[in-house]
Structures are given as C-alpha cells and as structure tokens.
Design a protein around this motif. Structure first.
Motif, PDB file in Angstrom:
ATOM      1  N   PHE A 179       0.872  -1.173   0.000  1.00  0.00           N
ATOM      2  CA  PHE A 179       0.000   0.000   0.000  1.00  0.00           C
ATOM      3  C   PHE A 179       0.904   1.216   0.000  1.00  0.00           C
ATOM      4  CE2 PHE A 179      -2.472   3.341   2.123  1.00  0.00           C
ATOM      5  CZ  PHE A 179      -3.611   3.331   1.338  1.00  0.00           C
ATOM      6  N   LYS A 180       0.717   2.100  -0.969  1.00  0.00           N
ATOM      7  CA  LYS A 180       1.522   3.327  -1.091  1.00  0.00           C
ATOM      8  C   LYS A 180       0.557   4.515  -1.123  1.00  0.00           C
ATOM      9  CE  LYS A 180       5.408   1.093  -2.090  1.00  0.00           C
ATOM     10  NZ  LYS A 180       6.613   1.149  -1.341  1.00  0.00           N
ATOM     11  N   LEU A 181       0.869   5.517  -0.348  1.00  0.00           N
ATOM     12  CA  LEU A 181       0.024   6.706  -0.292  1.00  0.00           C
ATOM     13  C   LEU A 181       0.922   7.932  -0.279  1.00  0.00           C
ATOM     14  CD1 LEU A 181      -3.081   7.676   0.643  1.00  0.00           C
ATOM     15  CD2 LEU A 181      -1.804   8.190   2.699  1.00  0.00           C
ATOM     16  N   ARG A 182       0.601   8.899  -1.130  1.00  0.00           N
ATOM     17  CA  ARG A 182       1.374  10.142  -1.166  1.00  0.00           C
ATOM     18  C   ARG A 182       0.425  11.322  -0.978  1.00  0.00           C
ATOM     19  NH1 ARG A 182       4.824  12.857  -6.035  1.00  0.00           N
ATOM     20  NH2 ARG A 182       2.800  12.778  -7.037  1.00  0.00           N
ATOM     21  N   VAL A 183       0.839  12.228  -0.097  1.00  0.00           N
ATOM     22  CA  VAL A 183       0.098  13.470   0.146  1.00  0.00           C
ATOM     23  C   VAL A 183       1.093  14.628   0.142  1.00  0.00           C
ATOM     24  CG1 VAL A 183      -1.726  12.368   1.525  1.00  0.00           C
ATOM     25  CG2 VAL A 183       0.295  13.290   2.669  1.00  0.00           C
ATOM     26  N   PRO A 184       0.609  15.838  -0.082  1.00  0.00           N
ATOM     27  CA  PRO A 184       1.512  16.989   0.034  1.00  0.00           C
ATOM     28  C   PRO A 184       1.993  17.140   1.474  1.00  0.00           C
ATOM     29  CG  PRO A 184      -0.527  17.599  -1.083  1.00  0.00           C
ATOM     30  CD  PRO A 184      -0.731  16.229  -0.518  1.00  0.00           C
ATOM     31  N   ASN A 185       3.222  17.566   1.649  1.00  0.00           N
ATOM     32  CA  ASN A 185       3.768  17.853   2.964  1.00  0.00           C
ATOM     33  C   ASN A 185       3.245  19.229   3.378  1.00  0.00           C
ATOM     34  OD1 ASN A 185       5.232  18.446   5.231  1.00  0.00           O
ATOM     35  ND2 ASN A 185       7.229  18.041   4.324  1.00  0.00           N
ATOM     36  N   TYR A 186       2.240  19.204   4.205  1.00  0.00           N
ATOM     37  CA  TYR A 186       1.553  20.430   4.586  1.00  0.00           C
ATOM     38  C   TYR A 186       2.506  21.445   5.219  1.00  0.00           C
ATOM     39  CZ  TYR A 186      -2.658  23.036   5.834  1.00  0.00           C
ATOM     40  OH  TYR A 186      -3.632  23.990   5.927  1.00  0.00           O
ATOM     41  N   LYS A 187       3.447  20.976   6.017  1.00  0.00           N
ATOM     42  CA  LYS A 187       4.400  21.885   6.671  1.00  0.00           C
ATOM     43  C   LYS A 187       5.277  22.598   5.647  1.00  0.00           C
ATOM     44  CE  LYS A 187       4.766  19.405  11.028  1.00  0.00           C
ATOM     45  NZ  LYS A 187       5.645  18.610  11.893  1.00  0.00           N
ATOM     46  N   LYS A 188       5.602  21.923   4.579  1.00  0.00           N
ATOM     47  CA  LYS A 188       6.502  22.486   3.578  1.00  0.00           C
ATOM     48  C   LYS A 188       5.781  23.501   2.682  1.00  0.00           C
ATOM     49  CE  LYS A 188      10.526  22.278   1.377  1.00  0.00           C
ATOM     50  NZ  LYS A 188      11.818  22.462   1.946  1.00  0.00           N
ATOM     51  N   ILE A 189       4.506  23.256   2.417  1.00  0.00           N
ATOM     52  CA  ILE A 189       3.795  24.131   1.477  1.00  0.00           C
ATOM     53  C   ILE A 189       2.931  25.190   2.157  1.00  0.00           C
ATOM     54  CG2 ILE A 189       3.777  22.410  -0.356  1.00  0.00           C
ATOM     55  CD1 ILE A 189       0.817  21.927   0.306  1.00  0.00           C
ATOM     56  N   ILE A 190       2.961  25.239   3.487  1.00  0.00           N
ATOM     57  CA  ILE A 190       2.095  26.159   4.228  1.00  0.00           C
ATOM     58  C   ILE A 190       2.283  27.614   3.789  1.00  0.00           C
ATOM     59  CG2 ILE A 190       3.586  26.572   6.214  1.00  0.00           C
ATOM     60  CD1 ILE A 190      -0.122  25.838   6.508  1.00  0.00           C
ATOM     61  N   ASP A 191       3.495  27.988   3.425  1.00  0.00           N
ATOM     62  CA  ASP A 191       3.746  29.354   2.995  1.00  0.00           C
ATOM     63  C   ASP A 191       3.705  29.501   1.473  1.00  0.00           C
ATOM     64  OD1 ASP A 191       4.124  30.245   5.606  1.00  0.00           O
ATOM     65  OD2 ASP A 191       6.207  29.573   5.585  1.00  0.00           O
ATOM     66  N   SER A 192       3.369  28.445   0.814  1.00  0.00           N
ATOM     67  CA  SER A 192       3.374  28.426  -0.645  1.00  0.00           C
ATOM     68  C   SER A 192       2.078  28.990  -1.215  1.00  0.00           C
ATOM     69  CB  SER A 192       3.570  26.980  -1.111  1.00  0.00           C
ATOM     70  OG  SER A 192       3.223  26.843  -2.440  1.00  0.00           O
ATOM     71  N   GLU A 193       2.155  29.434  -2.453  1.00  0.00           N
ATOM     72  CA  GLU A 193       0.962  29.946  -3.124  1.00  0.00           C
ATOM     73  C   GLU A 193      -0.005  28.831  -3.519  1.00  0.00           C
ATOM     74  OE1 GLU A 193       3.960  28.895  -6.151  1.00  0.00           O
ATOM     75  OE2 GLU A 193       4.064  30.116  -4.362  1.00  0.00           O
ATOM     76  N   ILE A 194       0.421  27.556  -3.413  1.00  0.00           N
ATOM     77  CA  ILE A 194      -0.474  26.462  -3.799  1.00  0.00           C
ATOM     78  C   ILE A 194      -1.268  25.900  -2.631  1.00  0.00           C
ATOM     79  CG2 ILE A 194       0.917  25.783  -5.779  1.00  0.00           C
ATOM     80  CD1 ILE A 194       1.928  23.420  -4.077  1.00  0.00           C
ATOM     81  N   ILE A 195      -1.112  26.458  -1.438  1.00  0.00           N
ATOM     82  CA  ILE A 195      -1.801  25.925  -0.261  1.00  0.00           C
ATOM     83  C   ILE A 195      -3.318  25.945  -0.434  1.00  0.00           C
ATOM     84  CG2 ILE A 195      -1.845  28.103   1.009  1.00  0.00           C
ATOM     85  CD1 ILE A 195      -1.301  24.591   2.473  1.00  0.00           C
ATOM     86  N   TRP A 196      -3.857  26.892  -1.179  1.00  0.00           N
ATOM     87  CA  TRP A 196      -5.303  26.978  -1.372  1.00  0.00           C
ATOM     88  C   TRP A 196      -5.871  25.726  -2.031  1.00  0.00           C
ATOM     89  CZ3 TRP A 196      -6.993  26.192  -6.270  1.00  0.00           C
ATOM     90  CH2 TRP A 196      -6.047  26.316  -7.278  1.00  0.00           C
ATOM     91  N   LYS A 197      -5.035  25.004  -2.745  1.00  0.00           N
ATOM     92  CA  LYS A 197      -5.473  23.833  -3.506  1.00  0.00           C
ATOM     93  C   LYS A 197      -5.854  22.657  -2.595  1.00  0.00           C
ATOM     94  CE  LYS A 197      -3.649  20.877  -7.148  1.00  0.00           C
ATOM     95  NZ  LYS A 197      -2.503  20.592  -7.987  1.00  0.00           N
ATOM     96  N   TYR A 198      -5.246  22.566  -1.409  1.00  0.00           N
ATOM     97  CA  TYR A 198      -5.426  21.419  -0.542  1.00  0.00           C
ATOM     98  C   TYR A 198      -6.312  21.781   0.633  1.00  0.00           C
ATOM     99  CZ  TYR A 198      -1.451  20.173  -3.335  1.00  0.00           C
ATOM    100  OH  TYR A 198      -0.628  19.953  -4.399  1.00  0.00           O
TER     101      TYR A 198
ATOM    102  N   TYR B  30      -7.289  19.678   3.220  1.00  0.00           N
ATOM    103  CA  TYR B  30      -6.899  19.065   4.485  1.00  0.00           C
ATOM    104  C   TYR B  30      -5.448  18.605   4.394  1.00  0.00           C
ATOM    105  CZ  TYR B  30     -11.929  19.053   4.806  1.00  0.00           C
ATOM    106  OH  TYR B  30     -13.233  19.445   4.809  1.00  0.00           O
ATOM    107  N   GLY B  31      -4.618  19.069   5.314  1.00  0.00           N
ATOM    108  CA  GLY B  31      -3.201  18.739   5.248  1.00  0.00           C
ATOM    109  C   GLY B  31      -2.800  17.661   6.236  1.00  0.00           C
ATOM    110  N   TYR B  32      -1.653  17.023   5.968  1.00  0.00           N
ATOM    111  CA  TYR B  32      -1.128  15.966   6.825  1.00  0.00           C
ATOM    112  C   TYR B  32       0.357  16.188   7.059  1.00  0.00           C
ATOM    113  CZ  TYR B  32      -5.463  13.477   6.128  1.00  0.00           C
ATOM    114  OH  TYR B  32      -6.782  13.139   6.121  1.00  0.00           O
ATOM    115  N   SER B  33       0.782  15.852   8.253  1.00  0.00           N
ATOM    116  CA  SER B  33       2.212  15.803   8.562  1.00  0.00           C
ATOM    117  C   SER B  33       2.618  14.335   8.552  1.00  0.00           C
ATOM    118  CB  SER B  33       2.469  16.406   9.946  1.00  0.00           C
ATOM    119  OG  SER B  33       1.888  15.581  10.946  1.00  0.00           O
ATOM    120  N   ASP B  34       3.903  14.069   8.640  1.00  0.00           N
ATOM    121  CA  ASP B  34       4.348  12.675   8.668  1.00  0.00           C
ATOM    122  C   ASP B  34       3.782  11.939   9.882  1.00  0.00           C
ATOM    123  OD1 ASP B  34       5.935  14.271  10.331  1.00  0.00           O
ATOM    124  OD2 ASP B  34       7.755  13.129   9.948  1.00  0.00           O
TER     125      ASP B  34
END
Length: 176
Positions: A103-122, A124-128
C-alpha cells in the motif's frame, strides 16, 4: 507530477503485478505502468473522465472485490477529503489489496507548502506523524514507513497490507 513517486516503487519484482492506481492529481508513475507491461494489470481509478480511468470513482467506493491487487497506489487524493472520513476512505482503498501486498500513499507535505501559493489547492493537510497515526488507526497495515519525496514537498507512506478483510464493501466498513 506523479512521476516522482516512481522512486518509492524501485524495488518492485520483475513479474507482472496487478496494480490499482487511485489518483487525484498528476499522471501514473512510469514504474507502475512498466510493471503492468510485464504481464500484469494496471487499473486507474479516478473521478475525472478526461483522465480516461478504467473505473470512475469518487474515492468512497471502489469497483473491486477484496484482495484483488498486489499494489494499491494512492496519489494526491486524501488531502481533498474531510479528515473525519480519512480512516474509512483508507480502509476502502486498502480493502482492494491482497494480504501481504503493498500500500503506497502520497500526500503533500503540509508543513513544507504552508507558505506556498499552492496551499489553497489542498483542503486538508497531513504531517508525517499524522499520516503514520492514520495508517495505524486503520488496523489493516503493518511495516508502516513514512518518508519524504519531491524535495520534501510530499510525504509518502509505504506499508504491507495486513488484513483478513472482514467486509466486502465500504457500506459494511461504515457499519463497523
């Protein structure tokens, strides 16, 4: 793009595998498609008709019998669902994998993109840590590993499916 997750799939066996690719963004990793070309089967699950999926799904119910796939690859979709539904969604996705399968699952690293302009796209965020906790809460996975990919912009969860599949569908999962 989905190609970067191919790095998490480098150790796949040479034989053809039956692979489910459940995706919310990007294209299937080349490594997965290559495995399907070795006598295996590659089924894409997606809501978007323009992605030409084998099966259209909203993510909640997958058109498959339990234990049907050697690998279940879920890419950039969990973050679009309310967190209160995450365990039930993951159980449905895991349900279609074989016991002992991957089983493989990939999500955006919410901590890394929090200041990014793409944060609006997600939504619900997840940390490791939250992703590991969620995977453990499904009670259907073992050997859970969490790593980073895409210059730490993605979190990748890898695990073995460890279930005797007590239920046949999401409806039964919801009733548990």
């Amino acid at each position: 793009d989905g190609m970067s997750q191919g790095s998490t799939m480098k150790k796949l066996p040479e034989k053809g595998l039956k692979i489910a690719d459940i995706r919310g963004d990007g294209e299937a990793p080349l490594t997965l498609a290559e495995q399907a070309g070795k006598g295996g089967k590659f089924d894409r699950y997606d809501l978007r008709e323009d992605k030409n999926p084998d099966f259209r799904t909203d993510g909640y119910v997958l058109a498959s019998t339990p234990g049907n796939y050697d690998i279940v690859n879920v890419d950039n979709i969990l973050e679009y669902f309310p967190k209160k539904e995450a365990i039930k969604l993951m159980r449905e996705w895991i349900r279609i994998g074989k016991k002992g399968g991957q089983f493989k699952l990939r999500v955006p690293n919410y901590k890394k993109i929090i200041d990014s302009e793409i944060i609006w796209k997600y939504k619900y965020g997840y940390s490791d840590k939250k992703l590991r906790k969620l995977a453990t809460a499904t009670k259907m996975l073992k050997d859970i590993k969490v790593s980073y990919a895409d210059n730490d912009h993605s979190i990748v969860l890898s695990a073995k499916i460890n279930t005797n599949l007590k239920w046949e569908s999401l409806q039964e999962n919801l009733n548990e």
